[in-house]
Design an enzyme around this catalytic site. Structure first.
Site, PDB file in Angstrom:
ATOM      1  N   GLU A  67       0.178  -9.585  -0.657  1.00 29.65           N
ATOM      2  CA  GLU A  67      -1.275  -9.832  -0.481  1.00 29.65           C
ATOM      3  C   GLU A  67      -2.005  -9.854  -1.950  1.00 29.65           C
ATOM      4  OE1 GLU A  67      -1.912  -6.790   2.492  1.00 29.65           O
ATOM      5  OE2 GLU A  67      -3.006  -8.531   3.375  1.00 29.65           O
TER       6      GLU A  67
ATOM      7  N   GLY B  18       0.718  -5.136   0.890  1.00 28.54           N
ATOM      8  CA  GLY B  18      -0.253  -5.512   0.056  1.00 28.54           C
ATOM      9  C   GLY B  18       0.322  -5.978  -1.201  1.00 28.54           C
TER      10      GLY B  18
ATOM     11  N   GLU C  79       3.521  -5.049   7.577  1.00 28.71           N
ATOM     12  CA  GLU C  79       2.700  -4.087   8.042  1.00 28.71           C
ATOM     13  C   GLU C  79       2.844  -3.922   9.670  1.00 28.71           C
ATOM     14  OE1 GLU C  79       2.184  -6.415   5.763  1.00 28.71           O
ATOM     15  OE2 GLU C  79       0.323  -5.706   4.278  1.00 28.71           O
TER      16      GLU C  79
ATOM     17  N   ALA D 263       0.806  -1.239  -0.079  1.00 28.70           N
ATOM     18  CA  ALA D 263       0.055   0.014   0.035  1.00 28.70           C
ATOM     19  C   ALA D 263       0.853   1.269  -0.109  1.00 28.70           C
ATOM     20  CB  ALA D 263      -1.101  -0.042   1.278  1.00 28.70           C
TER      21      ALA D 263
HETATM   22  C1  LIG Z   1      -5.205  -2.425   3.704  1.00 34.68           C
HETATM   23  C2  LIG Z   1      -3.855  -2.429   4.072  1.00 34.68           C
HETATM   24  C3  LIG Z   1      -3.021  -3.240   3.119  1.00 34.68           C
HETATM   25  C4  LIG Z   1      -1.854  -3.328   3.079  1.00 34.68           C
HETATM   26  C5  LIG Z   1      -0.915  -2.609   4.040  1.00 34.68           C
HETATM   27  C6  LIG Z   1       0.654  -2.310   3.448  1.00 34.68           C
HETATM   28  O1  LIG Z   1       0.879  -2.713   2.307  1.00 34.68           O
HETATM   29  S1  LIG Z   1       1.406  -1.291   4.174  1.00 34.68           S
HETATM   30  C7  LIG Z   1       2.860  -1.110   3.222  1.00 34.68           C
HETATM   31  C8  LIG Z   1       3.856  -2.367   3.200  1.00 34.68           C
HETATM   32  N1  LIG Z   1       5.030  -2.333   2.612  1.00 34.68           N
HETATM   33  C9  LIG Z   1       6.125  -1.997   3.165  1.00 34.68           C
HETATM   34  O2  LIG Z   1       6.036  -1.724   4.456  1.00 34.68           O
HETATM   35  C10 LIG Z   1       7.149  -1.565   2.483  1.00 34.68           C
HETATM   36  C11 LIG Z   1       7.869  -0.205   2.913  1.00 34.68           C
HETATM   37  N2  LIG Z   1       9.242  -0.181   2.030  1.00 34.68           N
HETATM   38  C12 LIG Z   1      10.534  -0.617   2.235  1.00 34.68           C
HETATM   39  O3  LIG Z   1      10.517  -1.408   3.152  1.00 34.68           O
HETATM   40  C13 LIG Z   1      11.409  -0.330   1.393  1.00 34.68           C
HETATM   41  O4  LIG Z   1      11.145   0.976   1.102  1.00 34.68           O
HETATM   42  C14 LIG Z   1      11.711  -1.156   0.319  1.00 34.68           C
HETATM   43  C15 LIG Z   1      10.440  -1.306  -0.637  1.00 34.68           C
HETATM   44  C16 LIG Z   1      11.943  -2.680   0.907  1.00 34.68           C
HETATM   45  C17 LIG Z   1      12.725  -0.408  -0.592  1.00 34.68           C
HETATM   46  O5  LIG Z   1      13.716  -0.198   0.175  1.00 34.68           O
HETATM   47  P1  LIG Z   1      15.226   0.578  -0.466  1.00 34.68           P
HETATM   48  O6  LIG Z   1      16.050   0.688   0.597  1.00 34.68           O
HETATM   49  O7  LIG Z   1      15.388   0.063  -1.710  1.00 34.68           O
HETATM   50  O8  LIG Z   1      14.461   2.151  -0.633  1.00 34.68           O
HETATM   51  P2  LIG Z   1      13.906   3.149   0.333  1.00 34.68           P
HETATM   52  O9  LIG Z   1      13.283   2.384   1.574  1.00 34.68           O
HETATM   53  O10 LIG Z   1      14.837   4.189   0.231  1.00 34.68           O
HETATM   54  O11 LIG Z   1      12.533   3.542  -0.611  1.00 34.68           O
HETATM   55  C18 LIG Z   1      12.583   4.152  -1.753  1.00 34.68           C
HETATM   56  C19 LIG Z   1      11.605   5.438  -1.852  1.00 34.68           C
HETATM   57  O12 LIG Z   1      10.109   4.497  -1.874  1.00 34.68           O
HETATM   58  C20 LIG Z   1       9.392   5.153  -0.810  1.00 34.68           C
HETATM   59  N3  LIG Z   1       8.614   3.955  -0.321  1.00 34.68           N
HETATM   60  C21 LIG Z   1       8.885   2.718  -0.315  1.00 34.68           C
HETATM   61  N4  LIG Z   1       7.894   1.969  -0.053  1.00 34.68           N
HETATM   62  C22 LIG Z   1       6.953   2.898  -0.019  1.00 34.68           C
HETATM   63  C23 LIG Z   1       5.461   2.569   0.126  1.00 34.68           C
HETATM   64  N5  LIG Z   1       4.784   1.355   0.495  1.00 34.68           N
HETATM   65  N6  LIG Z   1       4.459   3.612   0.384  1.00 34.68           N
HETATM   66  C24 LIG Z   1       5.122   4.820  -0.170  1.00 34.68           C
HETATM   67  N7  LIG Z   1       6.443   5.095  -0.398  1.00 34.68           N
HETATM   68  C25 LIG Z   1       7.103   3.967  -0.288  1.00 34.68           C
HETATM   69  C26 LIG Z   1      10.273   5.534   0.203  1.00 34.68           C
HETATM   70  O13 LIG Z   1       9.570   6.322   1.235  1.00 34.68           O
HETATM   71  C27 LIG Z   1      11.356   6.217  -0.559  1.00 34.68           C
HETATM   72  O14 LIG Z   1      10.813   7.630  -0.706  1.00 34.68           O
HETATM   73  P3  LIG Z   1      12.153   8.555  -1.037  1.00 34.68           P
HETATM   74  O15 LIG Z   1      11.024  10.010  -1.253  1.00 34.68           O
HETATM   75  O16 LIG Z   1      12.721   8.512  -2.283  1.00 34.68           O
HETATM   76  O17 LIG Z   1      12.767   8.778   0.300  1.00 34.68           O
END
Ligand SMILES: CC/C=C\CC(=O)SCCNC(=O)CCNC(=O)[C@H](O)C(C)(C)COP(=O)(O)OP(=O)(O)OC[C@H]1O[C@@H](n2cnc3c(N)ncnc32)[C@H](O)[C@@H]1OP(=O)(O)O
Length: 719
Positions: free
Chosen positions: A103, A100, A123, A61
């Site tokens: 999922e 998500g 999550e 998400a």
């Molecule tokens: C009904 C509800 C259902 C579902 C709930 C969910 O899905 S909650 C979300 C679950 N997902 C996560 O927790 C993943 C979160 N992201 C990460 O762990 C890392 O970002 C990832 C994907 C492993 C990538 O890591 P990396 O070190 O390569 O990059 P970085 O973390 O710096 O991320 C790059 C930019 O992307 C933005 N970002 C990452 N994931 C999300 C996201 N899920 N939503 C929005 N934005 C996301 C992150 O903030 C970075 O942005 P920037 O502006 O460059 O700092």
């Protein structure tokens, strides 16, 4: 935000397009809903492959949208439509399938992953649960124990582990979309019912109650006070006990409670704050995206005490060749044994070979001549550090970067004895350095942008959360800690016991109370620092030590304890009693009660009943108050930096966001009012006097934390 293409005749390829991680924003959900419907209604299409662009399947998400009102199609019906459709859908998982994203893949009928892909339901780390059916589908696929473990920890797994657990059907080293296409073609016409996870039962499990009780006890022990892990266990239990549709209702209900909780907001704030601190900037305009870090291949570490050993391990694990230097043979041998042991145990756990070939040990600074960067980790003594840096200046190549692991000394003074102040920065690690995630990168007034960029990037390579901080006594973390520690001992003077203070702080969420932390790290350490800073010395009356020093209230209790040889766990006695020297289990000590009573009698301090609320407010608000002062002094770029220092370096409960976020969540007017109250009661404690920045923020109507920077009067950032 989802592209549609028809390939190989009968296959529809749907590609998620939302860089950088293809998060499921409302536009992406709309795109998926529309393209899936198109594929299901196109009579030419016999199967569907779902993938993400730029080598990332889906990061889940869009976390940014959680703070906004919901718009666009919801995830649950979207995933349900995929699963219920009459055409096989294959997820082609490359890069990541998280939250998500996983999922969504679980709603597909088949999953093919690239060998380097990572999957998980993280999550819980955002204060939530997998509420797009994850808590109901995963247990039906993997069985309850595995699902419980993955959902309550949020752990990422590799493609190989996912294959073993049955989460993916195939792993490929080649092109994952091609492999998914191939699978899609091969399954056309096969019955889909057995592939619809929501229609399956969870695999039977003996002693269901026992499994869930153990899981609940474990999450409560592991994450004190955090709501999400508890909700995760409850949701998985619903999968075990209820039909799918009722389980989904339970999932939604639990998610509703979490979503509106302060904890979820705090954890989501931490997610973005952790990323924001990497985007450092200096007053001269140099910043993370315009300053090039050096490529560090070889490093030297001086001093193989606890800190030095941890630093060597961190560097070596990041693939850097290290020359470790000690001045005495005995210390060197001890250090070598410890470092080797840590690396070997770590390698055994991970099933790899320990990278011992990357380390050499030496007894002379001369061995550091050719390294790219040196980290000094000798005793916390300015004269000693200056001698070391003067020697390094002579010995090392002109271009070698010189870093000090001081925990609070003036980095500029240290730099001043070298021939290269621009190449000197502080790299303040936290013990044990190979475990703790925080690195304070201390920018001296003369540190160059290149040196700061190099230290920040080296920290990242070592897996640390690097935070750029200014050069003031104690930097950010230890400077603020002083107010917190002072309050805790003042509370003892006034009537509290160490166990009462610790219990209140542990209830608040700290992993360990302040007195247990003191015993663990050794009370003699602070004693030595107080001696060297002139707070203890020949002028202090040994039988009736003064309670006012350097113009402010002072509590001699910790010194009196150290004089009795009570140095904490290492001597078997400190604020608590231990079974033996080196013992770990803290027991309240009646002797300490008598010692405190005698002390209060001697100084005529009336003992009063102190509430849990007072303990927490005085310790935590004093900490945040110093944080406001740190911001005002330009020693941290923003509240996020302070909060990340505390979350990653000081055991601050992550679900409370950090001391600055906590202050915002409690309400700045309330924090101000309580500090004013406590300062009126204790006018001899300057750190209880509300900071000017706090007053200004309250005066401005308590703007959101993201806007605080605008209210910092100083334009004199010290970074
Ligand atoms: C009904 C509800 C259902 C579902 C709930 C969910 O899905 S909650 C979300 C679950 N997902 C996560 O927790 C993943 C979160 N992201 C990460 O762990 C890392 O970002 C990832 C994907 C492993 C990538 O890591 P990396 O070190 O390569 O990059 P970085 O973390 O710096 O991320 C790059 C930019 O992307 C933005 N970002 C990452 N994931 C999300 C996201 N899920 N939503 C929005 N934005 C996301 C992150 O903030 C970075 O942005 P920037 O502006 O460059 O700092």
């Amino acid at each position: 935000m989802a592209q549609y293409a028809r390939t190989k005749g009968s296959i529809a390829l749907i590609t998620l397009t939302n860089p950088p991680v293809n998060a499921l924003s409302s536009a992406v959900r709309k795109g998926i809903t529309e393209t899936v419907s198109r594929a299901l209604n196109d009579t030419q299409v016999k199967a569907v492959v779902l993938c993400g662009e730029n080598g990332q399947f889906c990061g889940g998400a869009d976390i940014k949208e959680f703070a906004k009102p919901m718009s666009g199609p919801a995830l649950v019906p979207m995933i349900h439509a995929i699963e219920a459709g009459e055409k096989p859908v294959v997820a082609a998982i490359e890069g990541i399938a998280l939250g998500g994203g996983l999922e969504l893949a679980l709603g597909c009928h088949y999953r093919v992953a690239h060998a380097k892909a990572r999957m998980g339901l993280p999550e819980v780390t955002l204060g939530l649960l997998p509420a797009a059916g994850g808590t109901q589908r995963l247990p039906r696929l993997t069985g309850i124990p595995t699902a419980l473990e993955l959902i309550t920890t949020g752990r990422h797994i590799t493609a190989q582990e996912a294959l073993k657990l049955g989460i993916v059907d195939k792993v490929t080293d080649g092109n994952v979309v091609d492999a998914a296409m191939e699978m899609a073609l091969s399954v056309i016409g096969r019955p889909l019912s057995p592939r619809r996870l929501s229609t399956l039962s969870t695999p039977p499990l003996a002693n269901l109650d026992g499994v869930f009780e153990a899981a609940m006890a474990q999450v409560k022990r592991r994450s004190r006070g955090a709501m999400a892990p508890v909700a995760c266990v409850k949701a998985v239990r619903a999968a075990a006990e209820l039909p799918y549709s009722q389980g989904m209702k339970r999932e939604l209900e639990l998610m509703g409670t979490l979503m509106s909780s302060g904890q979820a907001k705090a954890l989501q704030y931490c997610f973005f704050a952790q990323r924001a601190v990497g985007k450092w900037s200096l007053p001269n305009g140099a910043q993370w995206n315009n300053s090039r870090p050096r490529d560090i291949r070889t490093a030297g570490v001086i001093g193989l005490g606890t800190m030095g050993r941890g630093i060597v391990v961190s560097l070596v694990k990041a693939g850097i060749s290290v020359v470790a230097v000690e001045m005495e043979e005995k210390q060197l041998d001890l250090g070598r044994k410890e470092v080797t042991g840590i690396l070997e145990r770590d390698a055994k756990r991970r099933g790899v070979t320990a990278p011992l070939h990357l380390i050499s040990f030496a007894l002379s600074l001369q061995s550091l001549r050719g390294v790219d960067l040196v980290i000094e980790a000798v005793f916390e003594d300015m004269e000693l550090k200056k001698r070391v840096f003067a020697d390094l200046s002579r010995v090392c190549n002109q271009n070698t970067m010189l870093c000090t692991n001081t925990s609070g000394l003036d980095v500029d003074q240290i730099a001043s004895v070298t021939d290269r102040p621009p190449l000197v920065v502080g790299m303040h690690f936290f013990a044990p350095a190979h475990v703790m995630k925080l690195l304070e990168v201390v920018c001296g007034p003369r540190s160059s942008a290149e040196a700061v960029a190099t230290a920040m990037s080296l920290g990242k390579r070592m897996g640390k959360v690097s935070v750029a901080v200014g050069n003031c006594p104690g930097f950010v973390g230890n400077r603020m800690l002083k107010s917190y520690m002072d309050e805790s001992v003042f509370l003892l003077e006034e009537g509290a016991s160490p166990e009462q203070v610790d219990q209140a702080l542990e209830e608040f969420g700290f992993a360990l109370g302040i007195f247990k932390v003191g015993d663990l790290s050794g009370l003699d350490v602070g004693w030595r620092v107080r001696k060297s800073s002139g707070l203890i010395g020949p002028d202090v009356n040994p039988t009736f030590p003064s309670r006012v020093r350097q113009g402010r209230r002072y509590c001699p209790l910790p010194d009196l304890l150290c004089e009795q040889g009570r140095w904490g766990q290492k001597t078997g006695r400190g604020w608590y009693l231990y079974d033996s020297a080196g013992g770990r289990v803290a027991r309240p000590d009646p002797e300490i009660q008598r010692f405190l009573q005698d002390y209060r009698l001697r100084y005529g301090i009336p003992s009063r009943r102190i509430s849990e609320q007072e303990v927490v407010e005085r310790c935590v608000f004093a900490l945040a108050n110093e944080g406001f002062q740190v911001l005002e002094d330009g020693m941290a770029a923003g509240p996020e930096d302070i909060d990340m220092v505390y979350v990653f370096g000081y055991g601050w409960p992550r679900h409370r966001g950090g001391p600055m976020f906590h202050a915002a969540q409690v309400g700045l007017p309330r924090v101000l009012q309580r500090l004013e109250f406590y300062y009126r009661e204790n006018p001899d404690i300057p750190h209880l006097q509300p900071s000017a920045l706090l007053r200004r923020l309250v005066g401005a109507g308590s703007p959101p934390i993201q806007q605080w920077k605008q209210y910092i009067r100083s334009t004199h950032s010290q970074l």
